[in-house]
Scaffold this active site. Structure first.
Site, PDB file in Angstrom:
ATOM      1  N   HIS A  78      33.501  57.437  48.808  1.00 18.52           N
ATOM      2  CA  HIS A  78      33.784  57.457  50.405  1.00 18.52           C
ATOM      3  C   HIS A  78      32.778  58.771  50.967  1.00 18.52           C
ATOM      4  O   HIS A  78      33.256  59.952  50.324  1.00 18.52           O
ATOM      5  CB  HIS A  78      35.268  57.795  50.607  1.00 18.52           C
ATOM      6  N   GLU A 102      33.454  50.262  57.007  1.00 18.25           N
ATOM      7  CA  GLU A 102      34.899  50.311  56.727  1.00 18.25           C
ATOM      8  C   GLU A 102      35.324  49.577  58.295  1.00 18.25           C
ATOM      9  O   GLU A 102      34.812  50.256  59.154  1.00 18.25           O
ATOM     10  CB  GLU A 102      35.517  51.407  56.623  1.00 18.25           C
ATOM     11  N   ASP A 114      45.767  55.508  63.906  1.00 21.16           N
ATOM     12  CA  ASP A 114      45.045  55.487  62.330  1.00 21.16           C
ATOM     13  C   ASP A 114      46.176  56.247  61.648  1.00 21.16           C
ATOM     14  O   ASP A 114      45.904  57.711  61.143  1.00 21.16           O
ATOM     15  CB  ASP A 114      43.797  55.869  62.441  1.00 21.16           C
TER      16      ASP A 114
HETATM   17 ZN    ZN Z   1      42.604  55.326  58.338  1.00 20.97          ZN
HETATM   18 MN    MN Z   2      40.576  53.450  54.675  1.00 24.46          MN
HETATM   19 MN    MN Z   3      37.915  55.319  55.440  1.00 23.41          MN
END
Ligand code: ZN
Ligand code: MN
Ligand code: MN
Length: 280
Positions: free
Chosen positions: A67, A144, A226
């Site tokens: 990531h 993403e 988020d």
């Molecule tokens: Zn997130």
């Molecule tokens: Mn994620």
């Molecule tokens: Mn992410």
């Protein structure tokens, strides 16, 4: 085979991260290539990369995906940040290849007020500039899905499709269940899940779906919040996850938990919950 894992720390080195993943019971995993809140990359010794690669081949923990860091922003209108981002992207791609891995998960970017179209076009332009090194290193970039907080792009499937259709790279997608839900796709109900996957397939194509970030959502449907929650403890809920985990279009896609670190549940326990919901 069911591919389920978590994001594991590299604080004791890359090779140790595989051991950590194994101890937790992962059959796939995610790592950062360096401290995600820093622009600087630590040089990896060739020997350590070799140890990592050997262990990666040996253990049944696949894929291990990288990531990108939190600082990069391909859509930024700030020249200084953009320069650093492009430099960091090249380093990330090199790290993925050095470790013998394939996938690099990135967030598309945040336009910070410059406008969505402008931001999306800058992301496309950046990825096209990086296409030579990405192809040469045999890395596959996975965009993403985002929750759409602030000026983050990639909160609907059309934006991802627009990026994919205008780059000459074979881009894949990471489907984050928390982000998708917070962005307004109701994957918590059976009907909503079917409609969402149909929309995804029509816009992006299910064949591009290479990874799932399996997170429950603290925020309500469409909240753009988020905030990840433990599996079943958030708005998507236990029944929602049972359907997601077993859905024929999703069940063979590797799933990575990015659930919180707190006293309510450990990674091992979240994996156990997910496995208890899995039907053969
Ligand atoms: Zn997130
Ligand atoms: Mn994620
Ligand atoms: Mn992410």
């Amino acid at each position: 085979m069911f591919r389920i894992g978590v994001h594991v720390s590299i604080s004791n080195g890359f090779a140790e991260a595989i051991k950590l993943a194994k101890n937790i019971g992962c059959t796939c995993a995610q790592i950062f290539s360096h401290s995600p809140r820093s622009w600087s990359f630590t040089q990896v010794e060739k020997k350590e990369a070799e140890t990592f690669k050997k262990r990666y081949l040996k253990e049944n923990i696949k894929p291990i995906v990288v990531h990108e860091s939190y600082l990069t922003n391909l859509a930024t209108p700030k020249q200084e940040v953009y320069k650093k981002t492009m430099d960091a992207m090249k380093k990330e791609i090199n790290m993925v290849a050095l470790l013998g891995l394939k996938y690099l998960v990135i967030h598309p970017g945040a336009h910070l007020g410059a406008g969505e179209k402008k931001g999306l076009n800058q992301i496309i332009d950046s990825l096209n500039q990086l296409s030579d090194i990405i192809n040469k290193k045999r890395v596959e970039v996975l965009l993403e899905t985002t929750a759409g907080s602030g000026t983050n792009l990639g909160y609907n499937f059309e934006q991802l499709a627009y990026i994919i259709d205008n780059t000459d790279l074979p881009l894949g997608v990471t489907f984050d269940t928390c982000h998708v839900y917070a962005a307004g796709y109701n994957i918590a109900t059976q009907k909503g899940l079917e409609e969402t996957l149909e929309e995804f397939n029509n816009a992006v194509g299910l064949k591009r779906l290479k990874l799932i970030h399996l997170n429950d959502s603290l925020g309500e449907l469409g909240s753009k919040l988020d905030r990840h929650e433990h599996i079943g403890m958030g708005e998507i809920g236990v029944d929602g996850f049972r359907r997601i985990i077993n859905h024929e279009s999703l069940r063979n896609v590797p799933m990575i938990l990015e659930t919180p670190f707190d006293e309510r549940r450990t990674d091992i326990e979240n994996i156990a919950v997910v496995k208890s919901l899995r039907e053969d």
